[in-house]
Design a protein around this motif. Structure first.
Motif, short mmCIF file in Angstrom:
data_model
loop_
_atom_site.label_atom_id
_atom_site.label_comp_id
_atom_site.label_asym_id
_atom_site.label_seq_id
_atom_site.Cartn_x
_atom_site.Cartn_y
_atom_site.Cartn_z
N PRO A 254 42.61 42.08 36.74
CA PRO A 254 42.23 41.64 38.09
C PRO A 254 40.74 41.35 38.25
CG PRO A 254 43.79 43.47 38.22
CD PRO A 254 43.39 43.34 36.78
N TRP A 255 39.86 42.16 37.65
CA TRP A 255 38.44 41.95 37.87
C TRP A 255 37.92 40.71 37.16
CZ3 TRP A 255 35.51 42.24 33.45
CH2 TRP A 255 35.96 43.04 32.41
N LEU A 256 38.63 40.25 36.13
CA LEU A 256 38.25 38.97 35.52
C LEU A 256 38.54 37.82 36.49
CD1 LEU A 256 39.35 39.12 31.77
CD2 LEU A 256 37.01 39.10 32.69
N ASN A 257 39.63 37.95 37.21
CA ASN A 257 39.95 36.94 38.23
C ASN A 257 38.87 36.91 39.31
OD1 ASN A 257 42.07 35.02 39.23
ND2 ASN A 257 41.91 36.35 41.01
N ASP A 258 38.42 38.11 39.74
CA ASP A 258 37.32 38.18 40.71
C ASP A 258 36.08 37.47 40.19
OD1 ASP A 258 38.97 39.75 42.26
OD2 ASP A 258 38.00 41.65 41.74
N ALA A 259 35.74 37.74 38.93
CA ALA A 259 34.54 37.14 38.34
C ALA A 259 34.63 35.62 38.32
CB ALA A 259 34.32 37.67 36.93
N LEU A 260 35.80 35.09 37.96
CA LEU A 260 35.97 33.63 37.91
C LEU A 260 35.82 33.01 39.30
CD1 LEU A 260 38.95 33.50 35.39
CD2 LEU A 260 36.69 32.48 35.02
N VAL A 261 36.32 33.70 40.33
CA VAL A 261 36.15 33.22 41.71
C VAL A 261 34.66 33.21 42.08
CG1 VAL A 261 36.60 33.73 44.14
CG2 VAL A 261 38.46 33.92 42.47
N PHE A 262 33.94 34.28 41.72
CA PHE A 262 32.50 34.35 42.01
C PHE A 262 31.76 33.21 41.32
CE2 PHE A 262 33.07 39.15 42.70
CZ PHE A 262 33.09 39.00 44.07
N PHE A 263 32.16 32.90 40.07
CA PHE A 263 31.50 31.79 39.35
C PHE A 263 31.72 30.47 40.09
CE2 PHE A 263 32.28 34.10 35.05
CZ PHE A 263 31.31 35.02 35.37
N THR A 264 32.95 30.23 40.53
CA THR A 264 33.27 28.98 41.22
C THR A 264 32.49 28.85 42.52
OG1 THR A 264 35.50 28.95 40.26
CG2 THR A 264 35.15 27.62 42.24
N VAL A 265 32.47 29.92 43.32
CA VAL A 265 31.74 29.89 44.60
C VAL A 265 30.25 29.67 44.35
CG1 VAL A 265 31.06 31.28 46.60
CG2 VAL A 265 33.44 31.32 45.80
N SER A 266 29.69 30.33 43.34
CA SER A 266 28.26 30.18 43.04
C SER A 266 27.93 28.77 42.59
CB SER A 266 27.85 31.19 41.96
OG SER A 266 28.05 32.51 42.40
N LEU A 267 28.77 28.19 41.77
CA LEU A 267 28.54 26.82 41.31
C LEU A 267 28.60 25.84 42.48
CD1 LEU A 267 30.56 26.94 37.97
CD2 LEU A 267 28.14 26.35 38.16
#
Length: 289
Positions: A254-267
């Motif tokens: 689950p926390w990898l999914n969180d990280a990928l969402v954070f990357f997308t929002v930041s980009l």
């Protein structure tokens, strides 16, 4: 004519004032937002026992492996930060239904380089942002664009490490230290690979059989792949081998999914700031503020 020139000058003054506000205020507001998001992303990679985000041993998390297409492989993987600290795998051999059971040796851990690399790229992005704190005055739009490009490069690399597993040849998998992690030792006709794909931790087991010297099969060594198919051939030592069965099981982290969402929002935030800066491109190329 004079009226038109006055209007143009007035419009220019308004644009210059807006651009000054963008450079001096909004840029730093976006940088703060980016830092907050990326710190959250960084915490996902350093899940500590205390839950405070301070440096502490990463907590152990158990994940049950599964697949909708096979029940030949079952097991539990224990993830501790960026390392597999334990694996408990049951394999049912297709030919005779023999059940094999393997676990990691107690003195071994397997580093997941993809997670480690992604975390390092996030740390580098945070470092770039922290070097431009509130006291720093951006003087040109080009300077902001350069910073955004550098941050986006690190975030793209972090995301790509999780979304693009390495392509390995079968001899590379055979030579991997992962094969020697298990007790009892894996039989010579089994290969194992572990990798991250998006938000999933994947375990692949390859069953092999030796090609006889007098085999009529046209031997064609397989190239690199994330997942090899039955029929893939390779040479290992003095033997020519072929993959007879492939079993892939996985579990969601689950926390990898969180990280990928954070990357997308930041980009997206970086790109939006770049777009705003570019609106004033006719000014910032020669006019510092």
């Amino acid at each position: 004519m004079a009226t038109a020139m006055a209007a143009t000058a007035a419009e220019r003054a308004v644009l210059e004032e807006e651009f000054r506000w963008l450079l001096h205020d909004e840029v730093h507001a976006v940088l703060r937002q980016l830092q907050d998001i990326l710190k959250e992303a960084s915490l996902r990679f350093t899940l500590s026992c205390s839950g405070t985000g301070t440096e502490a041993p990463a907590k152990q998390e158990n994940f049950i492996l599964g697949s909708c297409s096979t029940d030949q492989v079952k097991g539990v993987l224990t993830l501790q930060g960026d390392a597999l600290s334990q694996a408990d795998v049951n394999l049912k051999m297709p030919r005779n239904n023999q059940l094999l059971h393997f676990t990691f040796r107690e003195d071994k851990q397997w580093k997941l380089q993809q997670i480690q690399d992604a975390r390092n790229h996030v740390s580098q992005a945070i470092y770039l942002l922290a070097n431009r704190d509130e006291s720093y005055q951006f003087r040109t739009g080009a300077e902001v664009l350069k910073l955004m490009d550098a941050v986006m490069l690190q975030l793209t690399r972090a995301r790509n490490r999780l979304t693009t597993p390495a392509t390995l040849t079968l001899p590379e998998i055979a030579a991997s230290g992962l094969t020697r992690m298990f007790a009892p030792a894996l039989p010579s006709d089994l290969l194992v690979n572990v990798y991250i794909n998006l938000n999933k931790l994947c375990l692949t087991v390859y069953q092999l059989h030796a090609l006889q010297p007098n085999s009529t099969k046209n031997f064609r060594p397989a190239g690199g792949a994330v997942l090899h198919s039955p029929g893939a051939m390779f040479e290992w030592g003095s033997q020519r081998l072929e993959v007879s069965h492939v079993h892939k099981v996985e579990c969601v982290i689950p926390w990898l999914n969180d990280a990928l969402v954070f990357f997308t929002v930041s980009l997206q935030l970086c790109q939006q700031l770049k777009d705003k800066i570019s609106v004033f491109s006719s000014y910032w190329s020669y006019r510092p503020f």
